[in-house]
Design a protein around this motif. Structure first.
Motif, short mmCIF file in Angstrom:
data_model
loop_
_atom_site.label_atom_id
_atom_site.label_comp_id
_atom_site.label_asym_id
_atom_site.label_seq_id
_atom_site.Cartn_x
_atom_site.Cartn_y
_atom_site.Cartn_z
N GLU A 106 -5.97 2.93 10.30
CA GLU A 106 -4.44 2.93 9.96
C GLU A 106 -3.50 1.20 10.47
O GLU A 106 -4.01 0.83 10.78
CB GLU A 106 -3.73 3.67 11.73
CG GLU A 106 -2.45 4.28 11.78
CD GLU A 106 -1.55 4.68 13.12
OE1 GLU A 106 -0.99 5.37 12.52
OE2 GLU A 106 -3.10 4.45 13.81
N SER B 79 -1.33 5.25 7.69
CA SER B 79 -2.58 6.18 7.78
C SER B 79 -3.72 7.02 7.24
O SER B 79 -2.63 7.99 6.25
CB SER B 79 -1.67 7.06 9.14
OG SER B 79 -3.15 7.46 10.27
N LYS C 270 -0.70 -0.91 10.35
CA LYS C 270 0.88 -0.88 10.60
C LYS C 270 1.41 -2.04 10.34
O LYS C 270 1.14 -3.11 10.53
CB LYS C 270 0.94 -0.71 11.90
CG LYS C 270 0.51 0.73 12.86
CD LYS C 270 -0.25 0.75 13.55
CE LYS C 270 -0.31 2.17 14.76
NZ LYS C 270 0.02 2.43 15.70
N HIS C 271 2.60 -2.36 9.62
CA HIS C 271 3.69 -3.68 10.29
C HIS C 271 2.70 -4.33 8.84
O HIS C 271 2.21 -5.23 9.60
CB HIS C 271 3.68 -3.99 11.00
CG HIS C 271 4.56 -2.56 11.69
ND1 HIS C 271 5.81 -1.86 11.71
CD2 HIS C 271 4.17 -2.66 12.88
CE1 HIS C 271 6.22 -1.29 12.21
NE2 HIS C 271 4.97 -1.54 13.15
N SER D 149 3.07 1.06 6.64
CA SER D 149 2.46 1.44 7.18
C SER D 149 1.67 2.79 7.21
O SER D 149 2.68 3.60 6.08
CB SER D 149 2.82 1.21 8.97
OG SER D 149 3.69 0.48 9.56
#
Length: 400
Positions: free
Chosen positions: A93, A58, A95-96, A56
């Motif tokens: 962002e 950002s 994520k995963h 992840s």
């Protein structure tokens, strides 16, 4: 000597394996084929470096795409090599996601793509394609206007101006979908649009043009009936619409839909409506013209007694929103401006145009059976003018 072919990126890499026996006269033996290291990646197949590592990251502030790519590759055995001219910023962002997923998210909106060459991820601008789209529209700028004034002491005036140019609107819509490196040209005379851009952007433009064509080419047929009702009750101020609406809601046989509005109602049984009106007065159809109107384009009707502008907006659910502007010139001036939603085939009843009509008739005057001359008898009748509009969506225009 043994050749082993292994696909890497878009090219094939040939690994030459030599079996050599040192200090011996025995023939060389082939060594077992070793598994290629993880740095030998194939961007067309699953790869541990591209697909197994989940991370992840950002970017709260706009980050140059080259710096963002370095952060994505951190912790892997991969290197990134942006080609000259690779620019843009990324904000968001992730994520995963895997490395491959991150690349597929970050690069396409900037007009970029990538390939994998060994342990090197090469980033470059997408090749541009050119497509030609048909634009089946009239090459004109439509400007229309009408002004109507009533006579005598009272007067009414309405000025309506319409202006439309589908090519100008298409230009603005297409420009909003293009990337920075794109070019396009609209040929009004030939009805063609030429666009050079990435395939993803071209697909968006194709979808947009299909949607525009579906809506612009919709048409409605509008049947207009201009009705006069001379009321039987001299004291009545107009048609008793409350009583009529109650009667329409309880017709014999199958039920008929009726929806009272501020200026009239919407009905599906015009014949029954006229029958009920005849119970209140003498009903005369003054005119019964028919209009054909394109979607969101006004259709104008002018007679000696009336000017009517109707603009239909045809929805995908087979309903219509009608912009109606009637002007009554004679015998009394009146105007109205409505925006009403109706179903396909439903009739809109536009009311509110009433006036008093005087009739003069000479009658004989006598006493005890004798005749002494004639006198003029003045009779006042209340008259109401009603406009019935029945729009029907023409078949074939809602196919898409």
């Amino acid at each position: 000597m043994h050749w082993v072919s292994h696909r890497v990126s878009a090219v094939s890499v040939c690994v030459l394996v030599l079996g050599v026996s040192l200090g011996s006269q025995q023939p060389a033996q082939l060594r077992p084929l070793q598994t290629l290291p993880l740095t030998q990646l194939d961007d067309r197949a699953a790869s541990p470096e591209l697909d197994d590592r989940i991370f992840s990251v950002s970017f709260a502030q706009p980050q140059p795409i080259q710096d963002a790519l370095l952060l994505v590759m951190r912790g892997t055995n991969l290197s990134v090599a942006p080609a000259p001219g690779v620019t843009g910023v990324f904000t968001g962002e992730l994520k995963h996601v895997t490395v491959r997923q991150a690349l597929n998210i970050m690069l396409p909106p900037l007009g970029l793509t990538y390939s994998v060459d060994g342990a090197v991820v090469r980033v470059f601008r997408r090749a541009l394609d050119t497509r030609i789209f048909d634009l089946n529209y009239a090459s004109l700028e439509r400007v229309g206007g009408t002004t109507v004034r009533g006579g005598d002491a009272s007067s009414a005036s309405v000025t309506t101006t319409t202006k439309g140019d589908v090519f100008t609107e298409l230009t603005a819509g297409v420009r909003a979908l293009l990337s920075e490196q794109a070019t396009f040209n609209i040929d009004r005379k030939a009805g063609l649009l030429q666009v050079t851009d990435t395939s993803e952007r071209l697909d968006r433009i194709s979808t947009y043009l299909d949607a525009v064509q579906d809506r612009v080419h919709r048409q409605a047929q509008i049947d207009v009936r201009f009705v006069e009702v001379v009321l039987n009750d001299e004291k009545a101020h107009g048609v008793d619409w409350t009583a009529l609406a109650t009667q329409m809601s309880e017709p014999p046989g199958a039920p008929t839909v009726t929806r009272p509005t501020l200026t009239g109602m919407r009905v599906t049984n015009v014949a029954r409506l006229l029958t009920l009106l005849e119970a209140q007065g003498i009903v005369t159809t003054l005119s019964n013209p028919r209009l054909i109107a394109m979607n969101n384009e006004p259709a104008l009707l002018k007679t000696d007694a009336m000017t009517l502008a109707v603009t239909p907006q045809i929805s995908s659910d087979s309903s219509l929103t009608l912009g109606v502007s009637p002007i009554i010139k004679l015998p009394a001036a009146g105007e109205s401006d409505l925006l009403v939603r109706v179903a396909d085939g439903e009739t809109l009843v536009v009311t509110g145009f009433g006036f008093d009509r005087e009739t003069r008739e000479r009658k004989a005057v006598g006493a005890s059976g004798g005749w002494f001359g004639r006198s003029t008898v003045v009779t006042r009748k209340r008259v109401e003018l009603i406009i019935l509009l029945t729009p029907r969506i023409l078949p074939g225009v809602m196919a898409q």
